[in-house]
Design a protein around this motif. Structure first.
Motif, PDB file in Angstrom:
ATOM      1  N   LYS A 186       3.390 -11.110  11.204  1.00 45.48           N
ATOM      2  CA  LYS A 186       3.079 -10.123  10.428  1.00 45.48           C
ATOM      3  C   LYS A 186       4.893  -9.307  10.447  1.00 45.48           C
ATOM      4  CE  LYS A 186      -1.307  -8.887  12.067  1.00 45.48           C
ATOM      5  NZ  LYS A 186      -1.797  -8.894  10.994  1.00 45.48           N
ATOM      6  N   GLU A 228       5.759  -5.127   0.339  1.00 47.17           N
ATOM      7  CA  GLU A 228       4.737  -4.522   0.572  1.00 47.17           C
ATOM      8  C   GLU A 228       3.366  -5.429   1.302  1.00 47.17           C
ATOM      9  OE1 GLU A 228       3.719  -2.732  -4.264  1.00 47.17           O
ATOM     10  OE2 GLU A 228       2.343  -3.054  -2.287  1.00 47.17           O
ATOM     11  N   ASP A 229       4.203  -6.145   2.531  1.00 45.98           N
ATOM     12  CA  ASP A 229       3.176  -6.432   3.654  1.00 45.98           C
ATOM     13  C   ASP A 229       3.524  -5.896   5.197  1.00 45.98           C
ATOM     14  OD1 ASP A 229       4.788  -9.737   3.641  1.00 45.98           O
ATOM     15  OD2 ASP A 229       5.601  -7.402   3.441  1.00 45.98           O
TER      16      ASP A 229
END
Ligand code: WQD
Length: 351
Positions: free
Chosen positions: A2, A75-76
């Protein structure tokens, strides 16, 4: 893996938090305009400790377009930890607009991007200063906040309100982390505090007095109704603060949050007086500090320390550093800074 965006990632707590995030398996990017931090020192230290090269976007969050571009490129982003803000209490009293503009415009631009790009998790760097002068100690997260003692404190209170209202109206879940007094340096001695100009906070004043940068320091008040007459604070090691941020993110990612904006105190729960802090420093360093008992400092509260049960129980937070290690790591870092400066002076003399 993440991806986490850390604003103010080149700062004291930001850089230590990036190390902890990396050590816990997160990918990290930083945004920091380096107006009050050193990108080179922070990123070098992070790389030496973790082996990872971190990208820092040298962007002022007050520029919406430049901030927005970071989100378009990433974008993540799974979560954001927002440290970037000015934090000198005294300066905020002298220049309130500088603080309201920087701290609030930066936060609002960031939240606009959080909304547009649907970032699910947001952790905010708040402060025990939101409690003002508490009626009872230790303070819990339910202790009512009071009128802030400075514009700096007011920006933290307003930031908390803005984030609570934003999270209520949007998908993002948030956490407010109310730090007590962050001190110390990374045990590797590759990262530490870099106060710009003359420090105001106790521990950098102690270490700079011990190293000779400051000739004499003053204890601001020795006639308070405390066990030795000096003020009581809850000093907490910067690495313990850093780990709490990782735990807070994991808590949100695992959807353990009880509300849209959970709040946690980050303190040891132990109150320490100024004189006790000085005595501990002298004991670990072997240096006799040149200090004098001086008058009270306007705006100081007599005593404040945390009830940290919520962070310990809900986040699984475990405090690893005591006052001795706080002073030892702060002193080791000051000694390293001096060695660097002496080396630079020698090189300059040779050129
Ligand atoms: C601690 C104690 C001083 C210097 C502020 C902000 C807080 C956070 C930390 C940003 C007080 C005494 C200090 C000196 C002294 N800010 N002191 N001689 O005021 O508790 O908290 O800084 O992250 O939000 O409110 O911290 O370190 O300035 O002072 O006697 O030369 O040390 O009077 O009692 P403070 P501090």
């Amino acid at each position: 893996m993440k991806k986490i965006l850390v604003t103010g990632g080149c700062g004291f707590i930001g850089s230590h938090t990036i190390v902890d995030l990396i050590e816990n398996g997160f990918e990290v990017i930083s945004v920091d305009d380096n107006s009050r931090s050193s990108e080179e020192i922070a990123l070098t230290g992070i790389e030496k400790i973790t082996g990872k090269k971190i990208k820092n976007y040298k962007v002022d969050l007050k520029s919406f377009d430049e901030t927005h571009a970071i989100f378009q490129e990433n974008e993540d982003i799974a979560g954001i930890i927002h440290f970037a803000a000015y934090k000198a209490v005294g300066e905020s009293v002298e220049q309130p607009l500088l603080y309201y503009e920087n701290n609030m415009f930066g936060l609002i631009n960031l939240l606009k991007c959080v909304k547009e790009f649907n970032v699910p998790n947001f952790v905010f760097s708040s402060s025990c200063t939101v409690y003002g002068n508490p009626d009872a100690i230790p303070v819990t997260e339910q202790t009512p906040t009071k009128k802030a003692e400075s514009p700096y404190g007011a920006t933290k209170q307003m930031g908390e309100t803005i984030i609570q209202d934003f999270s209520s109206a949007n998908n993002t879940n948030s956490i407010l982390l109310r730090y007590f007094n962050p001190v110390g340096a990374h045990p590797s001695n590759e990262l530490g505090e870099l106060p710009l100009g003359k420090p105001m906070n106790l521990v950098p004043v102690i270490t700079q007095t011990a190293i000779g940068k400051i000739n004499k320091m003053y204890v601001h008040g020795s006639d308070y109704e405390t066990r030795d007459g000096s003020c009581i604070r809850d000093y907490i090691h910067v690495c313990d603060i850093a780990n709490a941020h990782t735990l807070a993110l994991q808590y949100l990612i695992e959807a353990k949050n009880k509300t849209k904006t959970d709040i946690f105190n980050l303190g040891t729960g132990d109150g320490v007086t100024v004189l006790e802090a000085i005595n501990m420093f002298e004991a670990i360093s072997g240096v006799k500090l040149n200090y004098e008992l001086g008058p009270r400092r306007p705006g100081d509260v007599m005593a404040i320390y945390a009830n940290n049960n919520l962070a310990v129980e809900a986040l699984g937070w475990q405090i690893k550093f005591g006052l001795k290690e706080m002073m030892q790591t702060a002193w080791n870092w000051e000694l390293k800074l001096k060695k660097k400066q002496d080396l630079l002076k020698q090189q300059a003399a040779l050129n």
